[in-house]
Design an enzyme around this catalytic site. Structure first.
Site, PDB file in Angstrom:
ATOM      1  N   LEU A  64       2.506  -2.010  -0.119  1.00 20.39           N
ATOM      2  CA  LEU A  64       1.891  -2.770   0.970  1.00 20.39           C
ATOM      3  C   LEU A  64       2.398  -4.152   0.867  1.00 20.39           C
ATOM      4  O   LEU A  64       2.812  -5.031   1.851  1.00 20.39           O
ATOM      5  CB  LEU A  64       0.339  -2.984   0.752  1.00 20.39           C
TER       6      LEU A  64
ATOM      7  N   GLN B 231       5.735  -4.479   2.166  1.00 22.61           N
ATOM      8  CA  GLN B 231       5.650  -4.495   3.614  1.00 22.61           C
ATOM      9  C   GLN B 231       5.320  -5.983   4.089  1.00 22.61           C
ATOM     10  O   GLN B 231       5.730  -6.326   5.153  1.00 22.61           O
ATOM     11  CB  GLN B 231       4.917  -3.360   3.978  1.00 22.61           C
ATOM     12  N   GLU B 232       4.125  -6.307   3.569  1.00 17.37           N
ATOM     13  CA  GLU B 232       3.613  -7.768   4.146  1.00 17.37           C
ATOM     14  C   GLU B 232       4.549  -8.964   3.671  1.00 17.37           C
ATOM     15  O   GLU B 232       4.551  -9.793   4.581  1.00 17.37           O
ATOM     16  CB  GLU B 232       2.216  -7.919   3.474  1.00 17.37           C
ATOM     17  N   SER B 233       4.826  -9.187   2.585  1.00 16.04           N
ATOM     18  CA  SER B 233       5.376 -10.438   2.138  1.00 16.04           C
ATOM     19  C   SER B 233       6.861 -10.183   1.605  1.00 16.04           C
ATOM     20  O   SER B 233       7.399 -11.311   1.165  1.00 16.04           O
ATOM     21  CB  SER B 233       4.552 -11.001   1.175  1.00 16.04           C
TER      22      SER B 233
ATOM     23  N   TYR C  43       4.009   0.753  10.496  1.00 16.58           N
ATOM     24  CA  TYR C  43       3.406   0.034   9.469  1.00 16.58           C
ATOM     25  C   TYR C  43       2.663   1.000   8.514  1.00 16.58           C
ATOM     26  O   TYR C  43       2.889   0.812   7.292  1.00 16.58           O
ATOM     27  CB  TYR C  43       2.515  -1.205   9.823  1.00 16.58           C
TER      28      TYR C  43
END
Length: 775
Positions: free
Chosen positions: A646, A649-651, A757
């Protein structure tokens, strides 16, 4: 003029050319220095690779993965000199990187002190760092001076010192200082990165000194070579012709830049110079440029140019002016400044601009929640303008509208109409897959099967192919009870897309089906593309001058030149991305190292883990802050690899990431969420800046993720979708309650961003497990 309504290039809705409605992305993290785990280079093992996700070999190779031949570069006097320079300046790297990142007085003073206290190559590297920083701060005289010192103190990066010093001289208004630095540059610095651009800079130096004749003598012999096609070369040559009085040659080059390369940085300058020469662009040329701006989504510029064209008093007919008014209205639509009244007052035309007006009306009807009116307008376009680009746009937009509204019948009809009328449209692969999938969802299995095979054959390069292979296999297995052919599809999926979300599901089906006799593969499978194995090596050619030079550039903080310098090596395709990523990682830039891997173009998700040296996987799937990720995840009963996936993917592991949606830090938490969670832990003085602390962000983020998973009864797919899209749409999708299983629910997510996502995080979790599962 009667040009009709024609735009050049991609479609109006290219941003929606994925597999459904595209949401706004969550923002791009910046690049900030931070602490990192131990380097992957230090952990590299030459011979041992980790367990593969799949043991099946790469398609197109014999007997599985063919190991890359070791790249051997013998030691030379140059490589020895570069290595000594690199070693001598190794301690400079953190100071130089801080200087480039902050350009603070303290950072300047630190590097100045280093330069004063070190001789030779170490001083030269420090002076290059200072010169680069001075140039960024537009302190060109100081930059020129310190670059000159760097050239005097060391040879290893003397080409950089000369070229960047000349650049500073030109920018600082001392063009004549650049002559000696650039004259015979290729002879003095053979193989330098700047050999192609040095003549252009030299020509610009002559032009700055009002010597166009010398500029022409530099450029004209190169015009028929590779450099002659570059926009910066053509712009410099045009300026030289202009300054020497050859306005015809100059105008030809300027026109070519403005019309032929409208998105180049030189295009606007070319327009200004044409104006200065009193050489007007034709209406057709201006229109072509405006169209290019529109297709590049520069809607404000396009609108301004269309409006300016309307005011032209020359060769325009009334019909042309009417068309331009409608063009400008399209820009208003994209800028969300178009009202129903605006459309109603648009002129009535008889050419393709009438189709555009209908398209605008249909879009407003869609946006205002009047689908019946939208449908009527699309039907009129089908009857009256069956080949119009605007019909293509309207059909795709309509399909997306009905997809969001969960009207499967109407969505499938719109997508099918688009493919039938525009089979080569940029939207065709996406629309075709939507039609196939919606037929599956409506349990019209024979049609779904036909369309899925057609997808594989007609659009073999599309991102939809893994899904088409998996779901066609499921139809063979669940509906047609042809287990052998289902196995063929799952195996083809695993062979060409081994690390994809759907290949993971396909291997699960293969495990259930076991060993069974398989028939001749279905004809559609012949269209599945083989994987090209790049034959990567994890043994860097330590004597390669470009590799050593790239490392030395990092010592000097010249980060933007690292990749281009590596790519000068003839063998860099086998090791270049590894070298670049390891250089970034060496000074704590895990995010940039990850981005180097992700943007490399290498087919990581089509290659078994065993087919690629483990160090590549460790950089592609890094584990910064692993101890905290593992501890916080386990404290909240979350798989640590899910948390890592996660964050990736996010940051991209950027602790300082702040998105456009105001989500902060590693796990991209909203400040309101962070404050609420912190308050429950007894922290009454929480501030948003605390979310940029990885310890705080991970502690709160894993709690938030656990709460989200619990809200959805432990179903991770639902929780991930909500993490991206919010709870409201996820509840609506769940409420349909007509899904056979979770993979069907995931594929049915109508938001492209959210669907991809969820699939990406689940896929990457499996990658983390495969790479690190034994550790």
């Amino acid at each position: 003029m009667g040009w009709g309504l024609r735009f050049v290039g991609v479609g109006l809705l290219a941003m929606l050319a994925g597999r459904g409605f595209a949401q706004t992305a969550s923002g791009t993290p910046g690049h900030k220095k931070k602490a990192t785990t131990s380097s992957t280079a230090a952990k590299r093992k030459t011979a041992a690779h980790h367990t593969a996700v799949s043991t099946k070999g790469v398609r197109g190779t014999k007997g599985g993965h063919a190991a890359a031949a070791r790249v051997v570069v013998k030691e030379t006097p140059e490589s020895r000199r570069l290595t000594l320079a690199f070693t001598a300046s190794a301690q400079l790297r953190p100071m130089a990187q801080q200087l480039i990142a902050t350009r603070s007085a303290a950072a300047y003073n630190g590097v100045l002190a280093y330069a004063a206290s070190h001789p030779g190559e170490a001083a030269a590297a420090a002076e290059l760092a200072l010169g680069h920083a001075y140039s960024l701060d537009r302190r060109y005289a100081e930059a020129e001076n310190v670059f000159r010192q760097a050239s005097a103190h060391g040879q290893s990066l003397s080409d950089y010192a000369d070229y960047l010093g000349a650049q500073a001289a030109v920018q600082g208004g001392r063009a004549s200082d650049a002559y000696g630095l650039l004259d015979h540059f290729a002879e003095r610095h053979p193989g330098s990165l700047f050999v192609p651009t040095a003549p252009i800079l030299l020509a610009n130096a002559y032009l700055a000194a009002n010597d166009p004749g010398s500029a022409l003598r530099v450029l004209q012999p190169l015009q028929s070579g590779l450099a002659g096609g570059h926009t910066d070369f053509r712009f410099a040559l045009a300026k030289a012709y202009q300054a020497s009085g050859n306005l015809q040659q100059a105008a030809t080059l300027y026109r070519g830049l403005y019309v032929g390369d409208p998105l180049s940085s030189e295009a606007e300058g070319a327009k200004k110079q044409l104006g200065a020469m009193n050489v007007p662009l034709t209406v057709a040329e201006r229109k072509q440029h405006a169209d290019a701006m529109f297709n590049a989504k520069h809607y404000e510029i396009a609108q301004e140019e269309y409006r300016a064209l309307q005011k032209d008093e020359g060769e325009l007919t009334p019909a042309d002016r009417d068309a331009l008014e409608i063009y400008a209205a399209v820009c208003d639509l994209k800028l969300k400044n178009l009202s129903r009244g605006d459309v109603e007052h648009l002129p009535v035309t008889g050419d393709d601009s009438a189709a555009l007006k209908m398209y605008l009306q249909s879009e407003l009807a869609r946006n205002e929640g009047r689908p019946e009116e939208h449908d009527q307008l699309v039907q009129q376009m089908l009857t009256t303008y069956p080949h119009s680009r605007w019909l293509e746009e309207a059909l795709y937009s309509g399909g997306n509208m009905y997809l969001i509204k969960r009207d499967q019948v109407r969505a499938a009809q719109e997508y099918t109409e688009l493919v039938e009328h525009f089979p080569h449209s940029v939207y065709a692969p996406s629309a075709h897959w939507h039609a196939a999938w919606l037929n599956y969802r409506m349990r019209q299995y024979p049609e779904a099967a036909r369309l899925m095979d057609e997808q594989i054959m007609n659009y073999p390069a599309g991102v939809e192919i893994p899904g088409a292979l998996y779901w066609r296999g499921r139809l063979y297995e669940d509906v047609e009870h042809n287990l052998g052919q289902a196995i063929n599809y799952y195996k083809a999926l695993n062979a060409s897309y081994v690390n994809s979300y759907y290949a993971i599901l396909g291997r699960q089906r293969l495990a259930v089906l076991g060993n069974q006799q398989t028939p001749e593969p279905a004809p559609a499978l012949a269209s599945v593309r083989d994987v090209n194995d790049p034959h990567l090596t994890d043994e860097l050619p330590e004597n390669d001058p470009h590799l050593i030079k790239a490392r030395l550039l990092a010592n000097a903080g010249l980060n933007e030149y690292i990749r281009p310098e590596i790519q000068l090596s003839a063998t860099s395709a086998q090791w270049g991305v590894l070298a670049e990523a390891e250089i970034y990682e060496s000074f704590g830039e895990d995010t940039r190292a990850l981005q180097a891997m992700k943007h490399s173009g290498l087919p990581f998700f089509s290659l078994p883990v065993s087919a690629v040296p483990s160090v590549y996987w460790q950089l592609e799937f890094p584990r910064p802050y692993w101890e905290e990720i593992e501890n916080d995840s386990r404290a909240n009963e979350i798989d640590p690899y899910l948390t890592a996936s996660l964050i990736r993917q996010e940051s991209e592991f950027n602790t300082n990431a702040v998105s456009k949606a105001n989500a902060w830090g590693l796990m991209q938490l909203l400040p309101s969420t962070g404050k609420s969670l912190a308050k429950k832990k007894g922290d009454k003085h929480f501030s948003a800046n605390e979310l940029l602390n990885p310890t705080t962000n991970l502690a709160l983020g894993t709690v938030d993720l656990r709460l989200s998973i619990d809200r959805y009864g432990g179903q991770v797919e639902y929780a991930l979708a909500a993490y991206n899209a919010g709870d409201t749409p996820v509840h609506q999708w769940i409420a349909m309650n007509d899904y056979k299983d979770i993979p069907e629910w995931v594929e049915s997510i109508p938001y492209t961003e959210t669907r991809e996502y969820v699939q990406s995080i689940l896929r990457n979790r499996e990658m983390y497990r495969a790479i690190y599962g034994g550790k």
